[in-house]
Write a protein that holds these residues in place. Structure first.
Motif, PDB file in Angstrom:
ATOM      1  N   ARG B 336      14.809  44.246  28.587  1.00  0.00           N
ATOM      2  CA  ARG B 336      14.922  45.084  28.096  1.00  0.00           C
ATOM      3  C   ARG B 336      16.217  45.749  27.896  1.00  0.00           C
ATOM      4  NH1 ARG B 336      11.697  49.862  31.321  1.00  0.00           N
ATOM      5  NH2 ARG B 336      12.828  51.009  30.106  1.00  0.00           N
ATOM      6  N   TYR B 337      17.541  44.848  28.625  1.00  0.00           N
ATOM      7  CA  TYR B 337      18.660  45.680  28.150  1.00  0.00           C
ATOM      8  C   TYR B 337      19.698  44.438  27.845  1.00  0.00           C
ATOM      9  CZ  TYR B 337      16.183  49.176  31.521  1.00  0.00           C
ATOM     10  OH  TYR B 337      15.911  50.092  32.225  1.00  0.00           O
ATOM     11  N   VAL B 338      19.010  43.238  28.056  1.00  0.00           N
ATOM     12  CA  VAL B 338      19.851  42.001  27.739  1.00  0.00           C
ATOM     13  C   VAL B 338      19.012  40.895  26.444  1.00  0.00           C
ATOM     14  CG1 VAL B 338      21.083  39.672  29.200  1.00  0.00           C
ATOM     15  CG2 VAL B 338      20.872  41.718  30.058  1.00  0.00           C
ATOM     16  N   ASP B 339      20.257  40.953  25.598  1.00  0.00           N
ATOM     17  CA  ASP B 339      19.837  39.289  24.483  1.00  0.00           C
ATOM     18  C   ASP B 339      19.835  38.187  25.533  1.00  0.00           C
ATOM     19  OD1 ASP B 339      19.532  37.413  22.894  1.00  0.00           O
ATOM     20  OD2 ASP B 339      20.145  38.904  21.337  1.00  0.00           O
ATOM     21  N   VAL B 340      18.245  37.565  26.253  1.00  0.00           N
ATOM     22  CA  VAL B 340      18.701  36.620  27.092  1.00  0.00           C
ATOM     23  C   VAL B 340      19.770  35.538  26.291  1.00  0.00           C
ATOM     24  CG1 VAL B 340      17.570  35.002  27.789  1.00  0.00           C
ATOM     25  CG2 VAL B 340      17.464  36.928  28.687  1.00  0.00           C
ATOM     26  N   ARG B 341      19.493  34.780  24.799  1.00  0.00           N
ATOM     27  CA  ARG B 341      20.009  33.810  24.634  1.00  0.00           C
ATOM     28  C   ARG B 341      21.402  34.117  24.412  1.00  0.00           C
ATOM     29  NH1 ARG B 341      22.153  33.084  19.354  1.00  0.00           N
ATOM     30  NH2 ARG B 341      22.139  35.533  18.822  1.00  0.00           N
ATOM     31  N   ARG B 342      22.062  35.549  23.951  1.00  0.00           N
ATOM     32  CA  ARG B 342      23.481  35.533  23.970  1.00  0.00           C
ATOM     33  C   ARG B 342      23.977  35.546  25.433  1.00  0.00           C
ATOM     34  NH1 ARG B 342      24.885  38.665  17.928  1.00  0.00           N
ATOM     35  NH2 ARG B 342      26.637  39.371  19.428  1.00  0.00           N
ATOM     36  N   PHE B 343      23.286  36.121  25.719  1.00  0.00           N
ATOM     37  CA  PHE B 343      24.023  35.470  27.325  1.00  0.00           C
ATOM     38  C   PHE B 343      24.222  34.694  27.578  1.00  0.00           C
ATOM     39  CE2 PHE B 343      23.287  36.275  32.203  1.00  0.00           C
ATOM     40  CZ  PHE B 343      24.491  37.216  32.809  1.00  0.00           C
ATOM     41  N   VAL B 344      23.117  33.700  27.655  1.00  0.00           N
ATOM     42  CA  VAL B 344      23.133  32.214  28.042  1.00  0.00           C
ATOM     43  C   VAL B 344      24.394  31.940  27.359  1.00  0.00           C
ATOM     44  CG1 VAL B 344      21.934  29.589  27.884  1.00  0.00           C
ATOM     45  CG2 VAL B 344      21.120  32.017  28.629  1.00  0.00           C
ATOM     46  N   GLN B 345      24.270  31.951  26.206  1.00  0.00           N
ATOM     47  CA  GLN B 345      25.684  31.658  25.448  1.00  0.00           C
ATOM     48  C   GLN B 345      26.906  31.821  25.900  1.00  0.00           C
ATOM     49  OE1 GLN B 345      24.954  32.743  20.894  1.00  0.00           O
ATOM     50  NE2 GLN B 345      23.483  30.610  20.373  1.00  0.00           N
ATOM     51  N   PHE B 346      26.894  33.572  26.120  1.00  0.00           N
ATOM     52  CA  PHE B 346      27.989  33.679  26.490  1.00  0.00           C
ATOM     53  C   PHE B 346      28.348  32.874  27.993  1.00  0.00           C
ATOM     54  CE2 PHE B 346      30.949  36.237  28.787  1.00  0.00           C
ATOM     55  CZ  PHE B 346      31.022  36.859  28.047  1.00  0.00           C
ATOM     56  N   GLY B 347      27.437  32.563  28.421  1.00  0.00           N
ATOM     57  CA  GLY B 347      27.853  31.895  29.356  1.00  0.00           C
ATOM     58  C   GLY B 347      28.354  30.400  29.619  1.00  0.00           C
ATOM     59  N   ILE B 348      27.451  29.425  28.673  1.00  0.00           N
ATOM     60  CA  ILE B 348      28.282  28.082  28.265  1.00  0.00           C
ATOM     61  C   ILE B 348      29.224  28.286  27.534  1.00  0.00           C
ATOM     62  CG2 ILE B 348      27.836  26.251  26.477  1.00  0.00           C
ATOM     63  CD1 ILE B 348      24.856  27.046  27.187  1.00  0.00           C
ATOM     64  N   ILE B 349      29.844  29.011  26.818  1.00  0.00           N
ATOM     65  CA  ILE B 349      31.215  29.093  26.042  1.00  0.00           C
ATOM     66  C   ILE B 349      32.082  29.853  27.007  1.00  0.00           C
ATOM     67  CG2 ILE B 349      32.545  30.638  24.308  1.00  0.00           C
ATOM     68  CD1 ILE B 349      30.080  31.137  22.624  1.00  0.00           C
ATOM     69  N   LYS B 350      31.770  30.362  27.682  1.00  0.00           N
ATOM     70  CA  LYS B 350      33.086  30.548  28.800  1.00  0.00           C
ATOM     71  C   LYS B 350      33.024  29.716  29.908  1.00  0.00           C
ATOM     72  CE  LYS B 350      34.782  34.493  27.065  1.00  0.00           C
ATOM     73  NZ  LYS B 350      36.207  34.412  26.283  1.00  0.00           N
ATOM     74  N   GLY B 351      32.411  28.946  29.749  1.00  0.00           N
ATOM     75  CA  GLY B 351      32.279  27.902  30.890  1.00  0.00           C
ATOM     76  C   GLY B 351      32.000  28.563  31.967  1.00  0.00           C
ATOM     77  N   CYS B 352      30.582  28.695  32.620  1.00  0.00           N
ATOM     78  CA  CYS B 352      30.260  29.343  33.417  1.00  0.00           C
ATOM     79  C   CYS B 352      28.816  28.585  33.596  1.00  0.00           C
ATOM     80  CB  CYS B 352      29.200  31.005  33.633  1.00  0.00           C
ATOM     81  SG  CYS B 352      30.844  32.282  33.278  1.00  0.00           S
ATOM     82  N   LEU B 353      28.606  27.952  32.265  1.00  0.00           N
ATOM     83  CA  LEU B 353      27.215  27.144  32.524  1.00  0.00           C
ATOM     84  C   LEU B 353      27.643  26.041  32.279  1.00  0.00           C
ATOM     85  CD1 LEU B 353      24.346  30.779  31.442  1.00  0.00           C
ATOM     86  CD2 LEU B 353      25.028  29.514  33.930  1.00  0.00           C
ATOM     87  N   TYR B 354      26.140  25.178  31.937  1.00  0.00           N
ATOM     88  CA  TYR B 354      25.959  24.122  31.821  1.00  0.00           C
ATOM     89  C   TYR B 354      24.985  24.027  31.382  1.00  0.00           C
ATOM     90  CZ  TYR B 354      25.083  21.469  35.564  1.00  0.00           C
ATOM     91  OH  TYR B 354      24.000  20.937  36.594  1.00  0.00           O
ATOM     92  N   ARG B 355      24.452  23.519  29.885  1.00  0.00           N
ATOM     93  CA  ARG B 355      22.748  22.907  30.027  1.00  0.00           C
ATOM     94  C   ARG B 355      22.204  21.269  30.807  1.00  0.00           C
ATOM     95  NH1 ARG B 355      18.861  22.957  25.423  1.00  0.00           N
ATOM     96  NH2 ARG B 355      17.591  21.999  26.408  1.00  0.00           N
TER      97      ARG B 355
END
Lengths: 701, 426
Positions: B336-355
């Motif tokens: 309801r609050y967060v665009d999950v796709r963009r959230f995950v993309q943000f995490g990947i771009i910033k080096g917080c996440l990997y697939r």
């Protein structure tokens, strides 16, 4: 961060060039025999983009390259040829497209380069070296020998004749007896004669590189620091002690002259030189070793004895994050933050490392022991003991507790093994810890490793299956083991997987979360204190107040309302009085009073059992606060921490909070607290679980 | 910064000499300057005017003190009109040793090519020499007179080159009626990584605003379909461009650092944390605020704490679906609050996440590969080649145009022994 790997692509050759007092520079030896600069990798695009330049430099290039050898590609690179004018083309007299005579000239730099970096780029080659000149007094040998008089009549001697003569004699002696015994009187005398004629004034061991344009700096630096300097210094030592470089150079030059006459094929000559000269063989070993990213061990058979220095370009054994893009060089390396997430204090305190790391041998234990025993020295026995004692499950500290080796020895040997690539340091393996498939694993190794895994652990599940299990939901490693009896084997399997970079530990890192309830409580408390302090200042004058700064003991909410209730009326009364008496002071007091009333109207903090779910109206608008480094918390944050501490009803937990909160900085893996604090794992985890409401945990390697 | 620029040439009688230099006295001492030269010309002349074998190529040398590097391109022009039948010169630069030499390589090459061409055309260098310094060449401090025909003395020319390159990174200097020196320092970009069919390009700049009709047609077509969601294969299809051309076009954009390559987003996919998560938790450079602005939708901004909590709870073995459910159960309606796709993309771009990718491995196939047997059943099942652990599902999806469940169905039909196939995540 990692040193780029030096390979046959960018490390083309190694060459020895000397300068002589009378005969001038000479190109002694190079390896490999054929140096082909793989042009067109990085330099070509620059050329081709500039058509004008391309066109201009082309004819010049041809002029230079052409000197009498048309269609060099067509002929056999091992053979001698004659041009139409009758000049002999000797295959080893061209190196990397340059005449070796010219190279000898340009690669014998002036004395100002003595023991300094000499870096010359001859597009597309990079020559890197550490030239060594003879000491100013003209003598290599430090103590004895006072020959080497003036270069008198040598000038009038027939140049070629004398050269050939001394050449053939030294050549013969070299063939007859190994250089080790070449210390006889006769030889000594002959050498003296040689010295009179011509002596070596400098030597330069040149590493010929061809780095990609973006890696020039790193490759040159790595080669210079780890190879060029070290080998040149070893050569210098051998030259100073037994004229090794000069003697060997003379022999090689003589052999080359002779082969030129005989038109010996290059591959034959090179084979002979490599067999007869340990200097040439050492150059071969360096090239073959280093370009394959191995340790090169040299065997210099000097007259003063065998010298066996080893050189390598150290390789990183871990990465701390996934490499950007496709960096194949780092694939398969162990991925961990165990080495990078260390504070400076920790690094300075060796006991931290002792407790947090264990030795993981990269080779079979028996093989390493036999290697050690093959080359015995005073430390061999204790090193073997160290290899036997060290287990990947035991920290260095624990190994040191065995009373067989001191902690100092353990540290020293561990460093030795790690530097020489026989082992790496890892956080001790433990069956309760969690291990995951490494995202940096090199899956191109999977077919081969599956096979080897099966050989090493015939009864274990196949490697792909085991990796698949590990790659599902992370669980403590012991859950994979079918029974307790299997555990030792399973730990061996884990060590195997670690060694090859298939797995890595999944660690937990924590921060302290301050929930709104606590935030409110501390704010409220501080406000109350402020008011109380003001009241005390006033109260001291007007009446003996209820006591200076009542100690903030139990923090139950009733207490607060009690104290506040008794204070507020006093304050307002006083303010009214003061207002009548002193107009100036009244304003300040009114403000204080307003503050006090506001404070009094505020909801009184109530400590609930679970602050994280407290959603009272008065907490609306407050968001949880994260303390980034609990051990450095000051001011308000430290009050938050003590406020949290007061929430633990258990005394033990309360002290544990003080004790453990230094680990809540997002850098210390919670898994390693037990080792560091010498506590039971289970105990630590129970405590951490009890504290978990106030922690923000995050998990990665 | 160029520390010094010089023109040296070989004189038949006197040997190598510096004819012009800027600043004055940077290579060899001059009369009215008492500053010591940056380099020892006596030592380095061997590399500035080297033996013929090393001429007509780019040549650099460090100074013995390790402070500077000298970049040059010694040129030999053979011709019978010259004394000794050749004219040898070098236009060189002196840079600080730790300066990146790459952009200056072109400058040195350009100076060499321009002046050798001018020398060949109208004996620009040798005539200049003759007029200013007499037949033997007076060496130091050449230029001076400037001569007729609007010629500039080389000294001042070098000075302008140095100043313009230092100040503006480029220069455009008319040398005589016919010749102009145009040079520019180009930054060096690395070779961009290869673009794969399953990559999702995400623009870093507003490409549609900077594109103009003169751009490459394929590039224009491809750019119009970059939306941060579509994978390369889809973009190629939608733009009606061949896949390889689309990849090349995207690689071009990648070279100029105008796009990022991410992976395809699925709710069934799994993401895990990298050490970069600590920067997010610490809100380094306002990262969390940036994230909030990027992912919040609808009902106002999500608090920093919640975003941090969301980001720090990704872990191996937990799909997005499961992650969502976990937060829902603890009372936070993420969607309801967060665009999950963009959230995950943000995490990947910033080096917080990997697939964490999904792979399928066939033990039989691995054994065949290990034993060095020829790859079994060539032209047999198209899926077999993917079962060596090096090809994740997204590759199969894009290359075979199958959905994940279709792939699983097909894998079941593979003629392999029971239990041979294993699915793993990495």
């Amino acid at each position: 961060m990692a040193t780029p790997f030096v390979t046959t692509d960018n490390f083309l050759a190694i060459a020895l060039v000397i300068n002589r007092s009378r005969d001038g520079p000479a190109f002694v030896f190079h390896y490999p025999p054929h140096v082909q600069p793989s042009s067109g990798t990085s330099q070509a695009p620059v050329d081709f983009e500039d058509i004008l330049l391309e066109r201009l430099s082309q004819p010049g290039h041809q002029d230079v390259d052409d000197d009498g050898a048309p269609s060099r590609q067509a002929r056999n690179p091992e053979d001698h040829y004659f041009t139409e004018s009758g000049t002999q083309i000797v295959p080893w007299e061209r190196v990397a497209g340059f005449p070796s005579r010219d190279l000898a000239g340009i690669l014998t730099p002036a004395r100002s380069y003595h023991k300094r970096l000499f870096q010359l780029s001859l597009d597309p080659l990079y020559c890197v070296s550490y030239p060594i000149h003879v000491p100013e007094n003209g003598k290599w040998k430090k103590p004895k020998k006072t020959t080497k008089s003036s270069k008198r009549s040598a000038y009038t001697d027939d140049l070629t004749a004398s050269q050939e003569q001394d050449g053939s004699t030294t050549g013969k002696t070299a063939e007859q007896q190994p250089p080790k015994e070449k210390d006889g009187k006769k030889d000594g005398k002959k050498d003296e004669d040689d010295e009179k004629r011509s002596s070596m004034t400098m030597f330069n061991l040149v590493f010929i590189l061809n780095p990609k344009s973006n890696e020039v700096k790193e490759v040159v630096e790595a080669v210079y620091e780890h190879l060029v300097k070290k080998v040149s210094k070893a050569f210098k030592y051998s030259q100073q002690h037994s004229e090794f470089v000069w003697k060997e150079s003379k022999r090689i030059l003589v052999a080359k002259d002779k082969a030129r006459e005989e038109r010996k094929k290059m591959n034959v000559l090179w084979k002979e030189i490599l067999q007869s000269s340990s200097l040439a063989a050492a150059m071969h070993d360096i090239y073959e070793g280093v370009s394959q990213n191995r340790i090169a061990t040299l065997h210099l058979e000097t007259a003063a004895g065998l010298l066996t220095p080893s050189v390598q370009i150290p390789v990183p054994f871990y990465v701390d994050d996934l490499p950007q893009g496709e960096a194949p060089a780092q694939r398969g390396l162990w991925i961990t933050t165990a080495n990078t997430f260390m504070s400076q204090d920790a690094l300075e305190e060796p006991s931290f490392l002792d407790r947090n790391f264990a030795l993981l041998l990269l080779d079979d234990e028996k093989k390493i022991i036999s290697e050690l025993q093959a080359d015995p020295d005073p430390t061999t026995a204790s090193m073997v003991e160290f290899v036997r004692l060290s287990k990947p499950t035991m920290s260095f500290y624990q190994v040191g507790q065995s009373n067989i080796l001191t902690v100092g020895q353990v540290r020293k040997y561990a460093q030795h093994f790690i530097f020489w690539r026989r082992a790496i340091a890892i956080p001790p393996l433990h069956a309760r810890d969690q291990y995951i498939g490494s995202p940096n694993a090199d899956y191109t190794q999977l077919p081969q490793d599956t096979l080897e895994w099966q050989r090493a652990f015939p009864l274990a599940p196949p490697l792909p299956n085991f990796l698949a299990e590990l790659s599902q939901c992370p669980r403590p490693y012991k859950h994979f083991s079918p029974s307790k009896a299997h555990r030792p084997t399973y730990l061996l399997m884990l060590a195997w997987l670690m060694r090859r970079g298939w797995v890595t530990q999944l660690c937990t890192f924590a921060y302290v979360v301050v929930w709104p309830e606590i935030l409110y409580e501390v704010d409220y408390e501080m406000e109350a204190e402020e008011l109380r302090a003001a009241a005390d200042a006033d109260g001291a004058r007007s009446e003996d107040s209820s006591g200076a700064a009542p100690p903030r003991t139990s923090e139950s909410s009733e207490d607060h309302s009690g104290t506040d209730g008794s204070h507020v009326p006093t304050m307002t009364e006083q303010a009214a009085e003061k207002a009548r008496l002193e107009r100036i002071a009244s304003k300040a007091h009114r403000e204080a009073a307003e503050k006090a009333t506001a404070h009094a109207r505020k909801a009184v903090p109530i400590a609930t059992a679970h602050p994280s779910v407290n959603d009272h109206a008065h907490l609306a608008g407050l968001t949880p606060h994260i303390i980034l480094d609990a051990k450095k918390a000051t001011g308000k944050e430290s009050r938050y921490l003590s406020a949290i501490a007061r929430r633990f009803t258990d005394d033990k937990l309360r002290t544990a909070w003080q004790q453990l909160s230094k680990y809540f900085d997002g850098q210390c893996a919670l898994e390693r607290i037990a080792l560091q604090e010498e506590m039971k794992r289970k105990e630590v985890w129970n405590m951490l679980t009890a504290m978990s409401e106030h922690l923000l945990c995050t998990r990665h390697w | 910064m160029i520390q010094g620029i010089f023109y040296a040439r070989f004189f038949p009688q006197e040997g190598p000499k510096v004819v012009a230099q800027s600043p004055a006295g940077c290579i060899t001492p001059v009369e009215n300057s008492n500053k010591p030269p940056l380099i020892d010309f006596d030592v380095l002349q061997e590399y500035i005017i080297p033996r013929q074998a090393f001429c007509n190529r780019y040549l650099t040398i460090n100074t013995p003190d390790g402070k500077y590097a000298v970049l040059g391109y010694p040129v030999v022009i053979p011709h019978t009109k010259y004394l000794r039948n050749e004219f040898i010169f070098n236009f060189g630069l002196v840079l600080d040793a730790d300066e990146d030499q790459m952009p200056y390589e072109r400058v040195v090459r350009r100076l060499a090519s321009t002046f050798s061409e001018m020398e060949k055309q109208n004996e620009y260098l040798s005539q200049n020499e003759g007029r200013d310094c007499g037949p033997l060449g007076c060496g130091i401090g050449g230029g001076g007179g400037g001569g007729g025909g609007g010629r500039r003395p080389i000294d001042s020319l070098l000075q302008i080159v140095k100043e313009d390159l230092d100040n503006y990174g480029e220069c455009m200097i008319p040398v005589d009626e016919a010749n102009t020196i145009n040079m520019k320092l180009f930054p060096h970009h690395l070779q961009p990584p290869v673009v794969k069919g399953w990559h999702v390009p995400v623009p870093k700049t507003k490409l549609t605003e900077i594109v103009d009709p003169t751009w490459d047609l394929t590039l224009q077509k491809v750019i119009s379909h970059i939306d941060g969601v579509s994978d390369v294969r889809r973009i190629a299809h939608a733009a009606n461009v061949s896949l390889d051309l689309a990849k090349t076009a995207l690689r071009h954009l990648l070279y100029y650092d105008t796009i990022l390559l991410l992976d395809m987003f699925f709710f069934g996919a799994c993401y895990a944390l990298r050490p970069g998560i600590h920067d997010f938790i610490g809100n380094v450079d306002g990262m969390v605020d940036e994230c909030a602005a990027y992912v919040s939708h609808g009902r106002g901004r999500v608090s920093n704490y919640h975003l941090t909590k969301l980001m720090s709870t990704f872990v191996q073995g937990r799909t997005i679906m499961e992650w969502l459910k976990g937060h829902q159960d603890s009372g936070f309606e993420v969607l309801r609050y967060v665009d999950v796709r963009r959230f995950v993309q943000f995490g990947i771009i910033k080096g917080c996440l990997y697939r964490v990718h999904k792979y399928v491995v066939s033990k039989q196939y691995l054994a065949a590969l290990a034993s060095g047997q020829s790859r079994p059943t060539m032209g047999g099942d198209p899926l077999q080649k993917y079962t060596d652990g090096c090809h994740h599902f997204e590759q199969i999806i894009t290359e075979q145009n199958l959905t994940e469940s279709e792939i699983m169905e097909k894998l079941k039909a593979l003629p392999v022994p029971k239990g041979d196939l294993t699915v793993l995540y990495q």
